[in-house]
Design an enzyme around this catalytic site. Structure first.
Site, PDB file in Angstrom:
ATOM      1  N   ARG A  45       9.136  -5.567  46.946  1.00  0.00           N
ATOM      2  CA  ARG A  45       9.236  -5.482  48.406  1.00  0.00           C
ATOM      3  C   ARG A  45      10.707  -5.414  48.809  1.00  0.00           C
ATOM      4  O   ARG A  45      11.380  -6.441  48.961  1.00  0.00           O
ATOM      5  CB  ARG A  45       8.568  -6.697  49.048  1.00  0.00           C
ATOM      6  N   ASP A  47      14.128  -4.929  50.992  1.00  0.00           N
ATOM      7  CA  ASP A  47      14.540  -5.401  52.310  1.00  0.00           C
ATOM      8  C   ASP A  47      15.006  -4.251  53.194  1.00  0.00           C
ATOM      9  O   ASP A  47      15.151  -3.104  52.738  1.00  0.00           O
ATOM     10  CB  ASP A  47      15.688  -6.411  52.176  1.00  0.00           C
ATOM     11  N   TYR A 106      17.251  -3.043  39.173  1.00  0.00           N
ATOM     12  CA  TYR A 106      17.970  -2.657  40.383  1.00  0.00           C
ATOM     13  C   TYR A 106      19.364  -2.166  40.008  1.00  0.00           C
ATOM     14  O   TYR A 106      19.926  -2.581  38.984  1.00  0.00           O
ATOM     15  CB  TYR A 106      18.120  -3.852  41.331  1.00  0.00           C
ATOM     16  N   ARG A 195      21.807  -8.786  46.026  1.00  0.00           N
ATOM     17  CA  ARG A 195      22.931  -8.645  46.960  1.00  0.00           C
ATOM     18  C   ARG A 195      23.813  -9.880  46.965  1.00  0.00           C
ATOM     19  O   ARG A 195      25.043  -9.785  47.087  1.00  0.00           O
ATOM     20  CB  ARG A 195      22.396  -8.359  48.358  1.00  0.00           C
TER      21      ARG A 195
END
Length: 243
Positions: A45, A47, A106, A195
């Protein structure tokens, strides 16, 4: 199906009645193409503002109206150019895009040069100062294994009890021309985990934090001690892994 998207125009993946999301756009396009309502599961999911190259979604489709090639063409007409479906195939009845996923990868892209690039501002984080990649990789090496990422996670208001234990398989900073990218693979990720880690590593690379501080922050489990998260623009859900 495997889906890529530019997350800049979406308020994340999950449905939100007050905002435009990836899930809503996909469900609408799929329902129109298949001529029946659908419910999706996804590998990760993402952001608000986060992109995807290898998002995987799964759904139940009426076999009498299912043609993978025709569905792909119809979806890309409806969803392009922000979104693209490049792979559709039948899966076992027990397949779930999230629960069947064994790991996610990622990538975060940092544009590291004195002057920014307007054409890449939506897909990178511009850092004008020189970065110490050796220091950043020395800190990133501590990620391998099972850790509690409370210090690098935004609290989930709907699930305050959610666990923050994650197992990291790979973490590395890789330079290529004026782009420095962070590759990370783990069984799963907490909210804003990548992040927040990037924010810490960049602070180390700029000499604002010491290498040893990373381990202290990680083990300290205090969100308030870690630097703020990097902007979402440079982050991409790169690949979802399945056995």
């Amino acid at each position: 199906m495997r889906v890529a998207y530019d997350g800049g125009g979406f308020s994340g993946f999950m449905k939100n009645p007050e905002a435009r999301t990836v899930e809503q756009a996909l469900e609408m396009a799929l329902s129109e193409s298949l001529r029946h309502p659908v419910k999706l599961s996804c590998a990760g999911r993402t952001d608000r503002g986060v992109h995807a190259r290898g998002q995987v979604i799964a759904l139940d489709a009426d076999a009498s109206h299912f043609d993978a090639h025709a569905l792909g063409r119809a979806l890309n007409r409806r969803l392009g150019p922000e979104m693209a479906v490049d792979r559709i195939e039948e899966a076992p009845p027990t397949f779930d895009a999230r629960l069947s996923c064994t790991a996610r990868s990622y990538r975060y892209h940092v544009l590291n040069r004195p002057v920014g690039d307007p054409l890449r501002r939506h897909v990178t984080w511009h850092i004008p100062g020189p970065l110490d990649l050796a220091a950043m990789n020395a800190a990133a090496a501590e990620l391998i294994g099972l850790h509690d990422f409370t210090a690098f996670s935004k609290k989930n208001k709907s699930r305050p009890e959610a666990a923050s234990l994650r197992r990291v398989r790979h973490a590395e900073w890789v330079p290529k021309n004026d782009i420095v990218r962070f590759d990370i693979t783990a069984n799963a990720f907490t909210h804003q985990m990548v992040r927040s880690l990037v924010g810490m590593f960049v602070a180390i690379g700029l000499g604002r934090r010491e290498i040893g501080e990373f381990g202290e922050v990680l083990r300290g489990l205090d969100r308030g001690v870690a630097p703020g998260p990097a902007p979402p623009d440079g982050l991409v859900l790169w690949e979802a892994h399945y056995d």
